[in-house]
Write a protein that holds these residues in place. Sequence first.
Motif, PDB file in Angstrom:
ATOM      1  N   LEU A 207      42.164  -8.000  25.483  1.00 17.00           N
ATOM      2  CA  LEU A 207      43.533  -8.305  25.044  1.00 17.00           C
ATOM      3  C   LEU A 207      43.536  -8.633  23.548  1.00 17.00           C
ATOM      4  CD1 LEU A 207      45.839 -10.853  26.990  1.00 17.00           C
ATOM      5  CD2 LEU A 207      46.302  -9.878  24.766  1.00 17.00           C
ATOM      6  N   ALA A 208      42.624  -9.529  23.142  1.00 19.62           N
ATOM      7  CA  ALA A 208      42.538  -9.903  21.723  1.00 19.62           C
ATOM      8  C   ALA A 208      42.167  -8.687  20.875  1.00 19.62           C
ATOM      9  CB  ALA A 208      41.510 -11.016  21.541  1.00 19.62           C
ATOM     10  N   GLU A 209      41.265  -7.844  21.409  1.00 17.52           N
ATOM     11  CA  GLU A 209      40.833  -6.659  20.657  1.00 17.52           C
ATOM     12  C   GLU A 209      41.966  -5.641  20.518  1.00 17.52           C
ATOM     13  OE1 GLU A 209      36.312  -7.179  22.398  1.00 17.52           O
ATOM     14  OE2 GLU A 209      37.530  -5.492  23.066  1.00 17.52           O
ATOM     15  N   ARG A 210      42.730  -5.478  21.593  1.00 18.11           N
ATOM     16  CA  ARG A 210      43.814  -4.505  21.552  1.00 18.11           C
ATOM     17  C   ARG A 210      44.897  -4.926  20.547  1.00 18.11           C
ATOM     18  NH1 ARG A 210      46.173  -0.575  25.845  1.00 18.11           N
ATOM     19  NH2 ARG A 210      44.132  -0.659  26.824  1.00 18.11           N
ATOM     20  N   LEU A 211      45.187  -6.239  20.512  1.00 18.81           N
ATOM     21  CA  LEU A 211      46.155  -6.724  19.521  1.00 18.81           C
ATOM     22  C   LEU A 211      45.630  -6.469  18.104  1.00 18.81           C
ATOM     23  CD1 LEU A 211      47.279 -10.084  21.183  1.00 18.81           C
ATOM     24  CD2 LEU A 211      48.700  -8.050  20.835  1.00 18.81           C
ATOM     25  N   ALA A 212      44.315  -6.647  17.918  1.00 21.50           N
ATOM     26  CA  ALA A 212      43.717  -6.368  16.602  1.00 21.50           C
ATOM     27  C   ALA A 212      43.863  -4.889  16.253  1.00 21.50           C
ATOM     28  CB  ALA A 212      42.246  -6.786  16.592  1.00 21.50           C
ATOM     29  N   ASP A 213      43.658  -4.010  17.253  1.00 24.20           N
ATOM     30  CA  ASP A 213      43.840  -2.567  17.025  1.00 24.20           C
ATOM     31  C   ASP A 213      45.273  -2.258  16.607  1.00 24.20           C
ATOM     32  OD1 ASP A 213      41.234  -2.039  17.685  1.00 24.20           O
ATOM     33  OD2 ASP A 213      41.656  -1.425  19.754  1.00 24.20           O
ATOM     34  N   TYR A 214      46.236  -2.882  17.303  1.00 25.55           N
ATOM     35  CA  TYR A 214      47.657  -2.625  16.987  1.00 25.55           C
ATOM     36  C   TYR A 214      47.970  -3.038  15.548  1.00 25.55           C
ATOM     37  CZ  TYR A 214      48.612  -2.148  22.042  1.00 25.55           C
ATOM     38  OH  TYR A 214      48.635  -1.767  23.340  1.00 25.55           O
ATOM     39  N   VAL A 215      47.425  -4.192  15.139  1.00 29.16           N
ATOM     40  CA  VAL A 215      47.677  -4.651  13.767  1.00 29.16           C
ATOM     41  C   VAL A 215      47.015  -3.684  12.782  1.00 29.16           C
ATOM     42  CG1 VAL A 215      47.273  -6.510  12.108  1.00 29.16           C
ATOM     43  CG2 VAL A 215      47.955  -7.066  14.451  1.00 29.16           C
ATOM     44  N   ALA A 216      45.783  -3.243  13.134  1.00 24.92           N
ATOM     45  CA  ALA A 216      45.054  -2.339  12.232  1.00 24.92           C
ATOM     46  C   ALA A 216      45.740  -0.982  12.103  1.00 24.92           C
ATOM     47  CB  ALA A 216      43.614  -2.165  12.728  1.00 24.92           C
ATOM     48  N   ASP A 217      46.266  -0.459  13.228  1.00 27.51           N
ATOM     49  CA  ASP A 217      46.885   0.883  13.146  1.00 27.51           C
ATOM     50  C   ASP A 217      48.361   0.813  12.734  1.00 27.51           C
ATOM     51  OD1 ASP A 217      48.484   0.382  15.410  1.00 27.51           O
ATOM     52  OD2 ASP A 217      47.133   1.404  16.785  1.00 27.51           O
ATOM     53  N   GLY A 218      48.844  -0.404  12.484  1.00 24.69           N
ATOM     54  CA  GLY A 218      50.204  -0.547  11.957  1.00 24.69           C
ATOM     55  C   GLY A 218      51.293  -0.524  13.016  1.00 24.69           C
ATOM     56  N   SER A 219      50.939  -0.365  14.301  1.00 24.59           N
ATOM     57  CA  SER A 219      51.977  -0.309  15.337  1.00 24.59           C
ATOM     58  C   SER A 219      52.509  -1.698  15.667  1.00 24.59           C
ATOM     59  CB  SER A 219      51.449   0.381  16.598  1.00 24.59           C
ATOM     60  OG  SER A 219      50.408  -0.373  17.174  1.00 24.59           O
TER      61      SER A 219
ATOM     62  N   LYS B 197      50.384 -10.537  11.160  1.00 26.88           N
ATOM     63  CA  LYS B 197      49.183 -11.049  10.487  1.00 26.88           C
ATOM     64  C   LYS B 197      48.234 -11.498  11.596  1.00 26.88           C
ATOM     65  CE  LYS B 197      47.175 -13.965   7.165  1.00 26.88           C
ATOM     66  NZ  LYS B 197      46.361 -13.254   6.205  1.00 26.88           N
ATOM     67  N   TYR B 198      46.995 -11.028  11.537  1.00 26.42           N
ATOM     68  CA  TYR B 198      45.995 -11.403  12.548  1.00 26.42           C
ATOM     69  C   TYR B 198      45.053 -12.416  11.912  1.00 26.42           C
ATOM     70  CZ  TYR B 198      43.160 -10.661  16.755  1.00 26.42           C
ATOM     71  OH  TYR B 198      42.512 -10.816  17.946  1.00 26.42           O
ATOM     72  N   ILE B 199      45.107 -13.654  12.406  1.00 29.94           N
ATOM     73  CA  ILE B 199      44.241 -14.705  11.863  1.00 29.94           C
ATOM     74  C   ILE B 199      42.965 -14.741  12.699  1.00 29.94           C
ATOM     75  CG2 ILE B 199      44.064 -17.146  11.239  1.00 29.94           C
ATOM     76  CD1 ILE B 199      47.116 -17.325  11.360  1.00 29.94           C
TER      77      ILE B 199
END
Lengths: 103, 405
Positions: free
Chosen positions: B36-48, B52-54
Amino acid sequence: MSKLHASATQPSSGYRYVYGPCATVFQATKTGTWRTHRPVVNQELCNRCSKCARYCPSDLFSMDRKDRSVPVTIDMEYCKGCGICAEVCPLKAIEMVPERSVR
Amino acid sequence: MSVRKLLDGNGAAAEAMRLARVQVVSAYPITPQSPLAERLADYVADGSLKAKYIRVESEHTAMSAAVGAQLTGVRTGTATSSVGLALMHEVLGLASGCRVPIVMPVVNRSLVSPWSLWCDHQDTMAERDSGWIQLYVENCQEVLDTVLMAYRLAEDPRVLTPTMVCMDGFFLSHTSEAVIVPDQAEVDAFLPPYKKQNMYLDVEDPMFVNDLTPPGDFTEMRWQQKVGFDNALTVLEEVQEEFARRFGRRYHILDAYRCEDAEVVLVAMGSMSGTAKYVVNQLREQGKRVGVLRIVCFRPFPVEQLREVLRNVPVVGVMDRTAGLGAEVGPVCTEVRAALSCSDTPHRVVGFMGGLAGRDLSPAIMRKVFNQLLDIAAGAPAPTAMQWVDVRPDAMEIREVKQRV
């Protein structure tokens, strides 16, 4: 379970009710009442190096570094009597005197 | 247009948080929440996901940062599990006491010790008095839908209470299902952008948040929280109703399955409920009058609704998925007994416990439970102490250790 609770009265004009711990009156506690020892500056011995002022955790010292006729003062409303000023003074010009005692 | 996606519980929760447009994510990975945490990081990284991911160093900080961020007026996202939730404990009270309506998926996993990665309910049960609403879900579609509804519930000015959406570790978090993911525009219409309310951090309108509160005001602030909990059940029903109207999927505070004419009902929570319903269908075919009552909303505990459903049910079993050490029965059974002690009809309430740390609550276990409850309905004595339904008989001899190896 149909009854919903809310505030019984309306806040005054320009005000609102906030739930939980908050404050909008910004006031520092007069920490001077915590003090058991007070710093007393030997004005003659002190050379106004200001080391005490730089180390005071509450920034309470006032002095004129160029004019030794102006006495060093400390805001005693907030001084907790921690004694750091007396510890760091290179000339040992600050003495910690017990409160509520006669010397 | 909504789409069907193959998602596990973690994926469904992350999709819901993206659809809710969380603006700050502060999450620390922990099994079984990590995807779950990784997928949210992916979403932030791909701009979708415009957020801000702290990258925090612990769950204590994850929750602290979430509280601070949300107080500035943004919707924040975090999630955790097990000992991560335990490490958040202090800050959970900060969020609820300051009425910061954070929504947090919690992937249920046992607490140490013995060390385990697998599902039971001890982590969230240990936080049942932390001032958070707790919703327990049964499948991955319900994960997504409940996270979306939880924002509306938590952020409602009549509630203002942070909310945990609890899903069983691995049984839900890592099991894929076809999940209907609604269209962003539909979600935007249901869930408008977050607006700061109550307490906040704003240089234009300053206030000191979470100052020392004297005995003269503390009780009243707890009362304010109690009022939020009192309102939560009504607001949740409103939100579930609107969700059903907009998305066509209807949820309830209590999920009563074939309870109408039942003489025996098993109270369950989370993914075990599906197995219990499956066994109920089998027993119904044999003419047995049995049902399942799944508790969806555990905090606030829906006492009046529970009394109503169980009014004419003489024998009630409760399946706890945590040991409740030192108590006569587990925490869910304790609540059910307390609620029914004020009922105007008599009930015998029997506590069961099983499914610890990933042990399967299989149909065979559920049949064993229902058969004991049916025996009680037929006149057998009802035990007052909790029944450990799946403990092995050699429990005290499982580690025979060679001395001085």
